[in-house]
Design a protein around this motif. Sequence first.
Motif, PDB file in Angstrom:
ATOM      1  N   SER A   1      -3.376 -21.770  52.380  1.00 56.05           N
ATOM      2  CA  SER A   1      -3.218 -20.495  51.801  1.00 56.05           C
ATOM      3  C   SER A   1      -3.081 -19.042  52.682  1.00 56.05           C
ATOM      4  N   ARG A   2      -3.641 -19.198  54.077  1.00 56.67           N
ATOM      5  CA  ARG A   2      -3.989 -18.317  55.202  1.00 56.67           C
ATOM      6  C   ARG A   2      -2.620 -18.086  56.076  1.00 56.67           C
ATOM      7  N   LEU A   3      -1.268 -18.944  55.713  1.00 58.81           N
ATOM      8  CA  LEU A   3      -0.734 -18.560  56.572  1.00 58.81           C
ATOM      9  C   LEU A   3       0.081 -17.225  55.779  1.00 58.81           C
ATOM     10  N   HIS A   4       0.268 -16.307  56.956  1.00 62.70           N
ATOM     11  CA  HIS A   4       0.656 -15.453  56.686  1.00 62.70           C
ATOM     12  C   HIS A   4       2.436 -15.325  56.619  1.00 62.70           C
ATOM     13  N   THR A   5       2.766 -14.626  57.856  1.00 63.53           N
ATOM     14  CA  THR A   5       3.983 -14.517  57.912  1.00 63.53           C
ATOM     15  C   THR A   5       4.571 -15.598  59.239  1.00 63.53           C
ATOM     16  N   VAL A   6       6.114 -15.842  58.977  1.00 62.34           N
ATOM     17  CA  VAL A   6       6.624 -16.876  59.997  1.00 62.34           C
ATOM     18  C   VAL A   6       8.029 -15.939  60.625  1.00 62.34           C
ATOM     19  N   PHE A   7       7.960 -15.091  61.556  1.00 61.26           N
ATOM     20  CA  PHE A   7       8.522 -14.823  62.290  1.00 61.26           C
ATOM     21  C   PHE A   7       9.824 -15.484  63.006  1.00 61.26           C
ATOM     22  N   SER A   8      11.185 -15.674  62.528  1.00 57.54           N
ATOM     23  CA  SER A   8      12.151 -16.103  62.996  1.00 57.54           C
ATOM     24  C   SER A   8      12.998 -15.534  63.979  1.00 57.54           C
ATOM     25  N   LEU A   9      12.697 -16.020  65.203  1.00 56.55           N
ATOM     26  CA  LEU A   9      14.618 -14.965  66.356  1.00 56.55           C
ATOM     27  C   LEU A   9      15.349 -15.562  65.013  1.00 56.55           C
ATOM     28  N   ASP A  10      15.896 -16.433  64.731  1.00 51.40           N
ATOM     29  CA  ASP A  10      16.889 -17.248  63.985  1.00 51.40           C
ATOM     30  C   ASP A  10      17.403 -16.094  62.642  1.00 51.40           C
ATOM     31  N   PRO A  11      17.963 -15.161  62.707  1.00 56.06           N
ATOM     32  CA  PRO A  11      18.111 -14.461  61.563  1.00 56.06           C
ATOM     33  C   PRO A  11      19.385 -15.195  60.536  1.00 56.06           C
ATOM     34  N   PHE A  12      19.649 -16.178  60.519  1.00 55.51           N
ATOM     35  CA  PHE A  12      20.745 -17.502  59.734  1.00 55.51           C
ATOM     36  C   PHE A  12      19.497 -18.286  58.828  1.00 55.51           C
ATOM     37  N   ALA A  13      18.326 -18.765  59.366  1.00 56.52           N
ATOM     38  CA  ALA A  13      16.950 -18.987  59.281  1.00 56.52           C
ATOM     39  C   ALA A  13      16.626 -18.669  57.800  1.00 56.52           C
ATOM     40  N   VAL A  14      16.427 -17.262  58.203  1.00 53.65           N
ATOM     41  CA  VAL A  14      15.054 -16.386  57.287  1.00 53.65           C
ATOM     42  C   VAL A  14      15.486 -16.855  55.451  1.00 53.65           C
ATOM     43  N   PRO A  15      16.157 -16.998  55.037  1.00 50.65           N
ATOM     44  CA  PRO A  15      16.443 -16.967  53.481  1.00 50.65           C
ATOM     45  C   PRO A  15      15.827 -18.693  53.307  1.00 50.65           C
ATOM     46  N   GLN A  16      16.248 -19.759  54.113  1.00 53.29           N
ATOM     47  CA  GLN A  16      16.176 -20.473  53.904  1.00 53.29           C
ATOM     48  C   GLN A  16      14.330 -21.166  54.167  1.00 53.29           C
ATOM     49  N   LEU A  17      13.987 -20.113  55.068  1.00 58.78           N
ATOM     50  CA  LEU A  17      12.049 -20.220  55.360  1.00 58.78           C
ATOM     51  C   LEU A  17      11.945 -19.967  53.913  1.00 58.78           C
ATOM     52  N   ASN A  18      12.419 -18.579  53.678  1.00 58.07           N
ATOM     53  CA  ASN A  18      11.244 -17.906  52.042  1.00 58.07           C
ATOM     54  C   ASN A  18      11.331 -19.326  51.509  1.00 58.07           C
ATOM     55  N   ARG A  19      12.431 -20.484  51.098  1.00 55.68           N
ATOM     56  CA  ARG A  19      12.199 -20.830  49.993  1.00 55.68           C
ATOM     57  C   ARG A  19      11.495 -21.720  50.138  1.00 55.68           C
ATOM     58  N   LEU A  20      11.578 -22.275  51.446  1.00 59.04           N
ATOM     59  CA  LEU A  20      10.502 -23.326  52.105  1.00 59.04           C
ATOM     60  C   LEU A  20       9.254 -23.286  52.264  1.00 59.04           C
ATOM     61  N   LEU A  21       9.065 -22.128  52.457  1.00 61.90           N
ATOM     62  CA  LEU A  21       7.402 -21.553  52.569  1.00 61.90           C
ATOM     63  C   LEU A  21       6.392 -20.928  51.479  1.00 61.90           C
ATOM     64  N   LYS A  22       7.370 -20.606  50.451  1.00 61.22           N
ATOM     65  CA  LYS A  22       6.589 -20.088  49.210  1.00 61.22           C
ATOM     66  C   LYS A  22       5.552 -19.367  49.002  1.00 61.22           C
ATOM     67  N   ARG A  23       4.437 -19.510  49.615  1.00 64.66           N
ATOM     68  CA  ARG A  23       3.027 -18.591  50.165  1.00 64.66           C
ATOM     69  C   ARG A  23       3.125 -17.335  51.372  1.00 64.66           C
ATOM     70  N   ALA A  24       3.758 -18.103  52.120  1.00 68.16           N
ATOM     71  CA  ALA A  24       4.067 -17.418  53.547  1.00 68.16           C
ATOM     72  C   ALA A  24       4.806 -17.234  53.206  1.00 68.16           C
ATOM     73  N   GLU A  25       5.632 -15.793  54.183  1.00 66.63           N
ATOM     74  CA  GLU A  25       6.540 -14.857  53.754  1.00 66.63           C
ATOM     75  C   GLU A  25       7.209 -15.331  55.745  1.00 66.63           C
ATOM     76  N   ALA A  26       8.844 -15.198  55.397  1.00 62.87           N
ATOM     77  CA  ALA A  26       9.485 -15.617  56.798  1.00 62.87           C
ATOM     78  C   ALA A  26      10.492 -14.510  56.529  1.00 62.87           C
ATOM     79  N   VAL A  27      10.368 -13.690  57.857  1.00 61.03           N
ATOM     80  CA  VAL A  27      10.884 -12.326  58.154  1.00 61.03           C
ATOM     81  C   VAL A  27      12.085 -12.528  59.384  1.00 61.03           C
TER      82      VAL A  27
END
Length: 434
Positions: free
Chosen positions: A196-222
Motif C-alpha cells: 500500500s505504501r509503494l508510490h512510484t516505480v521509475f522505469s528507465l525503459d519506456p517500453f516497459a511502462v504500460p505493462q508495469l502499470n497493469r502489474l502494479l495496480k496500486r502504485a504507478e509506473a512512469v
Amino acid sequence: MSGLLDSKQETTLKPFILQEGEFFPSDRPLMLFDLSVRGHHPAYIQHLIQYFIAESLPGRLVIVVSPRFFEEHGEVVEIAKRYAPAQVQFQAISRVEEKQLGQRKSARQRLHRTFQEWQLLCKYAQALRARHCLALYFDTCLRPLAVSQPLPCCLSGIYFRPTFHYSTFARYQTNAKARLQHSWEQGLLKLVGQRSRLHTVFSLDPFAVPQLNRLLKRAEAVHLPDPVALEPASPERVQQLHTELGIESSRTVALIFGALTQRKGVPQLLEAIAALSPENCQKLCLLLVGESTLETQLEARITELTTQKPIQIVRRYAFVPEADVTAYFQLADIVLAPYQRHVGMSGILLQAAAAGKPVLSSDYGLMGELVNRYRLGLAVDSVQPAALAQGMHQLLNQPLENFGCRLQMQAFAEQNSSTLFAKVIFQRLLSTSA
C-alpha cells in the motif's frame, strides 16, 4: 537488525555532514538510498542534488550512502556542503554495517545481500523519520518487498532491468529460459504492487511502462529519462586529452568506455579485432577507458594483437571523473558497446548520442531496440566476434556520416537530459506528504 539506533547513538545535528549513527531532529525529509559507489550512481546523486538546490525545492533531502562515497566522491558531497548545507545532507551507514554486508559473487550471496540492504533502508528511513524514500536501485528491493514487513514510509524506486516485455521487440528471440524469467518477473511485480505504501516505480525503459502499470495496480509506473549531460567539453580539453593519450592523428578512434569487463564484451571485441585485415587495423585506434578486473588478461591479448597487427591500442585503466566523461566521447569517432545480452538501459548510448557519434552496439533487448529506433549506429549480435568484426569493417570503410542520424541522436539525448531526469523524480516524490 533493530529498526532504530539506541539512545546512546543519537546525537545533536551538526552543521552539515552527519557522522555515523547521527540523525536529524523531528522534521521529515525526503530520503535517497544508494549504497553503490560506482557506475551511474554518483552521477545520479549529483544530478538530483543540483536540481534540488537550483529549484529551491521545499523541505530537506538526506542521501544515505556507503562511507566509501565520502572517500571516492567528495566532489559530490562538496556541492551540498557549499550551496545548501541546511537543505541537503549526507548520512553514511556505519562502517560496521558496511562490513557486515555480504558479497555478490554467487546468486545466493546476492539474494542475501538484497535483504541486508533492505533492512538498512528500513532502519534509516525509520530513524530519519523520512516521509518518502527513493531507492536508486529498486531492482534489489523487489524480493524483500514481496515478503517483507510494512514499509516505514512511502517508497519509490528506479527500476533498471525489466525483461518481461522483451518479446515485443522486433529482433528479440525468445526461449524457454527467457519465458520462465518473464513469468517470474511478472509474478514478483504483482506481489510488490500490492504494497500500500509503494508510490512510484521509475522505469528507465519506456517500453516497459504500460505493462508495469497493469502489474502494479496500486502504485504507478512512469518513464524516467536516463540522465546525460548535454554541455560539451571544451575543445581545448578534448585536444589536450588527445595529446595526453598519444593518439596517432591518422587513425579512427573507437572508444569502449566504462567498466572493462566480460559483461561489456571486451574479450569478444579483442577477438573481433584479431579478425580484421591489416588495412583495417592500420586505420584504427582502439581506446579502452575504465577500471577493469581483467587488466592482466587484457594486456596479454593486447600484446599479441599489437605484435601481429598494425593497430594502435590505447588504454587508461582508471575511473574517470564525471567532468571528463564528455571529453572522451567527443574525442572518439566511433563508440563501442558490445555488451553481452545486457538487460536494461545503457548510458553509453546516451553519451554517444549527445556527442553525435555512431555506436557499434549489441542488438539484444532494449539496447538493440533503441539503436534501431533512434538510428544511433549499428546493432549486431555482439556475442559473436565475427559479427563485431563485420561491423567494424563497415565503420572503417564508409563515411561515418552514413551511420545513424545526427538529428535523431540529438533528440534522443535531449529526451534524457539530467534536468528532466531530476524533474520527473521530484515531481513524484513531492506529490505526497505521507
